[in-house]
Write a protein that holds these residues in place. Structure first.
Motif, PDB file in Angstrom:
ATOM      1  N   LEU A   6       0.804  -1.218   0.000  1.00  0.00           N
ATOM      2  CA  LEU A   6       0.000   0.000   0.000  1.00  0.00           C
ATOM      3  C   LEU A   6       0.835   1.265   0.000  1.00  0.00           C
ATOM      4  O   LEU A   6       0.353   2.327  -0.345  1.00  0.00           O
ATOM      5  CB  LEU A   6      -0.925   0.023   1.216  1.00  0.00           C
ATOM      6  N   ASP A  39       0.805   6.873  -0.202  1.00  0.00           N
ATOM      7  CA  ASP A  39      -0.212   5.862   0.034  1.00  0.00           C
ATOM      8  C   ASP A  39      -0.845   5.575  -1.326  1.00  0.00           C
ATOM      9  O   ASP A  39      -1.523   6.436  -1.902  1.00  0.00           O
ATOM     10  CB  ASP A  39      -1.251   6.382   1.025  1.00  0.00           C
ATOM     11  N   ARG A  41      -3.182   3.456  -2.262  1.00  0.00           N
ATOM     12  CA  ARG A  41      -4.640   3.308  -2.310  1.00  0.00           C
ATOM     13  C   ARG A  41      -5.320   4.678  -2.224  1.00  0.00           C
ATOM     14  O   ARG A  41      -6.226   4.976  -2.997  1.00  0.00           O
ATOM     15  CB  ARG A  41      -5.131   2.392  -1.200  1.00  0.00           C
ATOM     16  N   THR A 188      -1.606  -1.858  -7.688  1.00  0.00           N
ATOM     17  CA  THR A 188      -2.079  -0.921  -6.675  1.00  0.00           C
ATOM     18  C   THR A 188      -2.741   0.310  -7.250  1.00  0.00           C
ATOM     19  O   THR A 188      -3.042   1.236  -6.513  1.00  0.00           O
ATOM     20  CB  THR A 188      -0.894  -0.497  -5.796  1.00  0.00           C
ATOM     21  N   THR A 191      -8.784   1.209  -6.722  1.00  0.00           N
ATOM     22  CA  THR A 191      -9.179   1.724  -5.399  1.00  0.00           C
ATOM     23  C   THR A 191      -9.441   0.597  -4.444  1.00  0.00           C
ATOM     24  O   THR A 191      -9.590  -0.533  -4.789  1.00  0.00           O
ATOM     25  CB  THR A 191     -10.457   2.580  -5.514  1.00  0.00           C
TER      26      THR A 191
END
Length: 191
Positions: A6, A39, A41, A188, A191
């Motif tokens: 992530l 990050d 996500r 990645t 969503t």
């Protein structure tokens, strides 16, 4: 997904440099490591870090100070290269997390310096050349520098160009933009 999937470490280094050839016996050494955590996500920058590294085989030249803003006195307060690599490995899980840099210079500089000093390479094998991804995503005939890529993406240059901390922050903004466009490689981007 685990934390290592992530989060992305975006790294930019500054190293001793000279106008022309280095002085006899001097080699280019990392003097600053900038790291921004993205990050993947949330598609946002979530951490901004900097570590100064004390050179042992070279000194900061006037040219280097003009380019980076770093002085010999400032980097003398830094940690050893081995300590900086341990910091990357322990504080930022550099061996497990994917990482990115603008071009291959940073990866190659770490490889050279680790080999020359016997320090364990802190990163894993999942490196992404963000410059290459940006160039392909925008169908450019030539790979732009970071400042040029920011202009093309309509993003501001935040801070001082050739500051490792600021450059990592700006490269991370480009990574976030590529994530938003669905152009960042890997699983990645969803969503």
């Amino acid at each position: 997904m685990e934390d290592t999937e992530l989060l992305l470490n975006v790294v930019d280094v500054e190293a001793t440099c000279w106008q022309g050839q280095p002085p006899p016996g001097a080699v280019s050494e990392i003097i600053e490591i900038g790291l921004t955590v993205v990050d993947l996500r949330a598609r946002e920058r979530v951490g901004r870090h900097r570590v100064l590294v004390r050179p042992t085989r070279s000194r900061v030249s006037a040219f280097c100070t003009e380019l980076t803003g770093l002085t010999q006195d400032e980097v003398d307060t830094g940690v050893s290269f081995a300590e900086a690599c341990r910091w990357l490995a322990t504080e930022h899980r550099a061996g497990a997390r994917p990482w990115a840099s603008w071009g291959d210079y940073d990866r190659n500089q770490f490889t050279r310096q680790c080999q020359a000093t016997g320090v364990t390479y802190p990163f894993g094998h999942r490196h992404t050349n963000a410059k290459k991804v940006f160039t392909e995503a925008h169908h450019l005939p030539k790979r732009p520098g970071m400042a040029g890529a920011l202009r093309l993406a309509g993003l501001p240059l935040e801070g001082r160009h050739h500051s490792g901390e600021d450059d990592a922050w700006n490269i991370a903004a480009l990574v976030v933009r590529l994530l938003q466009q669905g152009a960042w490689p890997g699983p990645t981007t969803g969503t």
